[in-house]
Design a protein around this motif. Sequence first.
Motif, PDB file in Angstrom:
ATOM      1  N   THR A  68       0.924  -1.430   0.019  1.00 43.82           N
ATOM      2  CA  THR A  68      -0.064  -0.063   0.004  1.00 43.82           C
ATOM      3  C   THR A  68       1.075   1.358  -0.210  1.00 43.82           C
ATOM      4  O   THR A  68       1.833   1.300   0.780  1.00 43.82           O
ATOM      5  N   ALA A  71      -3.443   5.843  -0.602  1.00 43.78           N
ATOM      6  CA  ALA A  71      -4.840   5.240  -0.911  1.00 43.78           C
ATOM      7  C   ALA A  71      -4.514   4.392  -2.094  1.00 43.78           C
ATOM      8  O   ALA A  71      -5.641   3.561  -2.631  1.00 43.78           O
ATOM      9  N   LEU A 103      -6.970   2.329  -6.736  1.00 43.56           N
ATOM     10  CA  LEU A 103      -7.069   3.306  -5.748  1.00 43.56           C
ATOM     11  C   LEU A 103      -8.253   2.819  -4.536  1.00 43.56           C
ATOM     12  O   LEU A 103      -9.102   2.542  -5.227  1.00 43.56           O
ATOM     13  N   GLN A 104      -7.969   3.061  -3.474  1.00 45.08           N
ATOM     14  CA  GLN A 104      -9.088   2.551  -2.525  1.00 45.08           C
ATOM     15  C   GLN A 104      -9.816   3.690  -2.188  1.00 45.08           C
ATOM     16  O   GLN A 104      -9.452   4.693  -1.796  1.00 45.08           O
ATOM     17  N   GLY A 106     -10.883   5.818  -4.499  1.00 40.23           N
ATOM     18  CA  GLY A 106     -10.704   6.901  -5.290  1.00 40.23           C
ATOM     19  C   GLY A 106     -11.670   6.988  -6.530  1.00 40.23           C
ATOM     20  O   GLY A 106     -12.620   6.318  -6.741  1.00 40.23           O
TER      21      GLY A 106
END
Length: 212
Positions: A68, A71, A103-104, A106
């Motif tokens: 990670t 994001a 993207l988490q 996004g």
Amino acid sequence: MASPRARQSTLPLATVSILAALGVAGCGTPPWQTASPSVSASPTTTTTTTSSPAVNDLATGSLKRSLTAGAAKVELTYWSTLDLRQWTPEVPKPLNVVASATLQGGAKGQQTFLSAVRVATTAIGADGTPKTLDAVDDTASVAPGYLISKPNSYQQVLTLPAAPAGSTAMRITLTYELLIQSAPKADTYLRQATSDTIQVPLVAAPSTPKTP
């Protein structure tokens, strides 16, 4: 009339000595009652020394990792086109890298770019002494970087430097520098970085036969 004198019996001195000796001997412990000294066996301790197996992150042929960076979730795959049985110390070695990102949370259309990959390699000597080798950098030739948002990906062959003779392993640390759009189609970016480390053992180079 005078009373008769009491008669006393006496034993010869030699007889008294013999009886006294027998009396003393009778106070001892008979030979058959003498306890044999006990012998206690000392326990023996066996120590077994085992050597730890060498770490080989590419033992199965390839390695997948998930990291990670802010994001961004970065998925990585490593392998080498050079057979690991030919990873000898004194030759350069190719390391294939594939990287992609999601993207988490996004927004749709928000992109992630890879601006640079920096490789720090350490050779481990037979006595465990580390030696830092020359750094390897791959900086993006386009701005703001290589697009790695899925389904796009970064694919590169990084050439690792040769290690000193006698080295037994290589520890490879890769740092990924990312630029994440602050919003879809924006010209501003968030800089993030994440690192990964893999280790591969080295094999001894075959000895050259001596000519007569």
